[in-house]
Scaffold this active site. Structure first.
Site, PDB file in Angstrom:
ATOM      1  N   LYS A  14       8.410  -3.255  17.225  1.00  0.00           N
ATOM      2  CA  LYS A  14       9.185  -2.685  16.121  1.00  0.00           C
ATOM      3  C   LYS A  14      10.121  -3.729  15.504  1.00  0.00           C
ATOM      4  O   LYS A  14      10.204  -3.852  14.291  1.00  0.00           O
ATOM      5  CB  LYS A  14      10.018  -1.480  16.603  1.00  0.00           C
ATOM      6  CG  LYS A  14       9.162  -0.355  17.187  1.00  0.00           C
ATOM      7  CD  LYS A  14       9.993   0.880  17.526  1.00  0.00           C
ATOM      8  CE  LYS A  14      10.987   0.672  18.658  1.00  0.00           C
ATOM      9  NZ  LYS A  14      10.347   0.475  19.981  1.00  0.00           N
ATOM     10  N   ARG A  91      14.307   9.033  18.801  1.00  0.00           N
ATOM     11  CA  ARG A  91      13.619   8.876  20.070  1.00  0.00           C
ATOM     12  C   ARG A  91      13.460  10.193  20.801  1.00  0.00           C
ATOM     13  O   ARG A  91      12.859  10.228  21.873  1.00  0.00           O
ATOM     14  CB  ARG A  91      14.438   7.960  20.956  1.00  0.00           C
ATOM     15  CG  ARG A  91      13.902   6.540  21.128  1.00  0.00           C
ATOM     16  CD  ARG A  91      14.825   5.901  22.140  1.00  0.00           C
ATOM     17  NE  ARG A  91      14.404   4.654  22.681  1.00  0.00           N
ATOM     18  CZ  ARG A  91      14.522   3.471  22.107  1.00  0.00           C
ATOM     19  NH1 ARG A  91      14.954   3.375  20.883  1.00  0.00           N
ATOM     20  NH2 ARG A  91      14.183   2.378  22.757  1.00  0.00           N
ATOM     21  N   ARG A 125       9.855 -11.628  26.707  1.00  0.00           N
ATOM     22  CA  ARG A 125      10.593 -11.650  25.444  1.00  0.00           C
ATOM     23  C   ARG A 125      11.968 -12.313  25.554  1.00  0.00           C
ATOM     24  O   ARG A 125      12.688 -12.118  26.516  1.00  0.00           O
ATOM     25  CB  ARG A 125      10.759 -10.197  25.007  1.00  0.00           C
ATOM     26  CG  ARG A 125      11.652  -9.950  23.847  1.00  0.00           C
ATOM     27  CD  ARG A 125      11.417  -8.564  23.309  1.00  0.00           C
ATOM     28  NE  ARG A 125      12.097  -7.531  24.074  1.00  0.00           N
ATOM     29  CZ  ARG A 125      12.055  -6.231  23.745  1.00  0.00           C
ATOM     30  NH1 ARG A 125      11.319  -5.828  22.734  1.00  0.00           N
ATOM     31  NH2 ARG A 125      12.702  -5.362  24.461  1.00  0.00           N
ATOM     32  N   ARG A 160      17.321 -10.044  27.400  1.00  0.00           N
ATOM     33  CA  ARG A 160      18.111  -8.825  27.456  1.00  0.00           C
ATOM     34  C   ARG A 160      18.320  -8.364  28.887  1.00  0.00           C
ATOM     35  O   ARG A 160      17.436  -8.480  29.720  1.00  0.00           O
ATOM     36  CB  ARG A 160      17.386  -7.718  26.680  1.00  0.00           C
ATOM     37  CG  ARG A 160      17.605  -7.819  25.208  1.00  0.00           C
ATOM     38  CD  ARG A 160      16.733  -6.897  24.426  1.00  0.00           C
ATOM     39  NE  ARG A 160      16.578  -5.574  25.016  1.00  0.00           N
ATOM     40  CZ  ARG A 160      15.943  -4.582  24.416  1.00  0.00           C
ATOM     41  NH1 ARG A 160      15.409  -4.777  23.219  1.00  0.00           N
ATOM     42  NH2 ARG A 160      15.827  -3.423  24.990  1.00  0.00           N
ATOM     43  N   ARG A 171      11.649   2.616  30.877  1.00  0.00           N
ATOM     44  CA  ARG A 171      11.729   2.805  29.420  1.00  0.00           C
ATOM     45  C   ARG A 171      10.390   3.259  28.846  1.00  0.00           C
ATOM     46  O   ARG A 171      10.339   4.079  27.930  1.00  0.00           O
ATOM     47  CB  ARG A 171      12.195   1.507  28.751  1.00  0.00           C
ATOM     48  CG  ARG A 171      13.740   1.367  28.802  1.00  0.00           C
ATOM     49  CD  ARG A 171      14.203  -0.071  28.782  1.00  0.00           C
ATOM     50  NE  ARG A 171      13.750  -0.826  27.657  1.00  0.00           N
ATOM     51  CZ  ARG A 171      13.568  -2.152  27.659  1.00  0.00           C
ATOM     52  NH1 ARG A 171      13.825  -2.855  28.752  1.00  0.00           N
ATOM     53  NH2 ARG A 171      13.153  -2.771  26.589  1.00  0.00           N
TER      54      ARG A 171
END
Ligand code: ADP
Ligand code: ZN
Length: 216
Positions: A14, A91, A125, A160, A171
């Site tokens: 996203k 969400r 990431r 992160r 998640r």
């Protein structure tokens, strides 16, 4: 003016697609609820302190906190003038229903990515601390190891806090628990478009334009 919701699992791309859209629609406002939470957490604001216990575990922050935060952001002038990309919201079904009361989207883009790819994307990431550009240590490295392609600055790799294996799995589960009713909600409104998000980085400006054009 485009009004876009990006919908997809953690790691579905996203944020990356949002930055491609911003290149095409230069003044559009990118609203990432995850980014807003991370900023509040790092500044230790009251909202950040409330959110941290949830984000650390990969759980959703309670609806009432998120909805007020998004509503407040959406009511600002820049959004009214230039449209928005919502990334990470809604969400839950109640979030989607509430959103409908204060904003309407032209299109909901569903980034549908197989689960094994999601894990690889998230665990690899990292981002440029200066400009926020997203990289992946296996899939998408900057041309020069520690220099950001976008802003040209030297980068310390920052991952992160919630991009660890246990939290990521949670998640993805949370996404799977909540996504079906939201997708049905937008399908019924005729707003849903599926995106093959494996290769959104390779989409041309023309293709991005077509993607974000209203369904009806
Ligand atoms: P992801 O990579 O999991 O999609 P985000 O950056 O969008 O992550 O969000 C990080 C965390 O912030 C989530 O795990 C959740 O705790 C919280 N969060 C973000 N958006 C929402 C939302 N709309 N509702 C509830 N919690 C949210
Ligand atoms: Zn950078």
């Amino acid at each position: 003016m485009a009004k876009i919701i990006l919908f997809g699992a953690p790691g579905s791309g996203k944020g990356t697609l949002a930055s491609r859209i911003v290149e095409v629609e230069s003044n559009i406002v990118h609203i990432s609820t995850g980014d807003i939470f991370r900023e509040n957490i790092s500044k230790k604001t009251p909202l950040g302190l409330k959110a941290k216990g949830f984000t650390d575990k990969g759980e959703l922050v309670p609806d009432e906190l998120v909805i007020d935060m998004v509503r407040e952001r959406m009511e600002r002038e820049d959004v009214k003038e230039n449209g928005f990309i919502l990334d990470g919201f809604p969400r839950t079904l109640p979030q989607a229903q509430k959103l409908g009361e204060f904003a309407s989207a032209d299109v909901v883009l569903l980034l549908d990515v197989p689960k094994d790819i999601l894990l690889k994307r998230i665990l690899g990431r990292y981002s440029c601390p200066n400009c926020g550009q997203i990289y992946n240590k296996w899939l998408n490295k900057p041309k020069k190891e520690d220099i950001c392609d976008k802003c040209g600055k030297k980068m310390e790799i920052t991952q992160r806090a919630d991009d660890n294996e246990e939290t990521v799995k949670r998640r993805i589960e949370v996404y799977e628990e909540n996504s079906a009713p939201i997708l049905k909600f937008y399908e019924d409104l005729g707003l849903l478009k599926r995106v093959d998000s494996i290769n959104t980085l390779e989409l041309s400006g023309q293709e991005i334009k077509r993607l974000i054009s209203p369904v009806k």
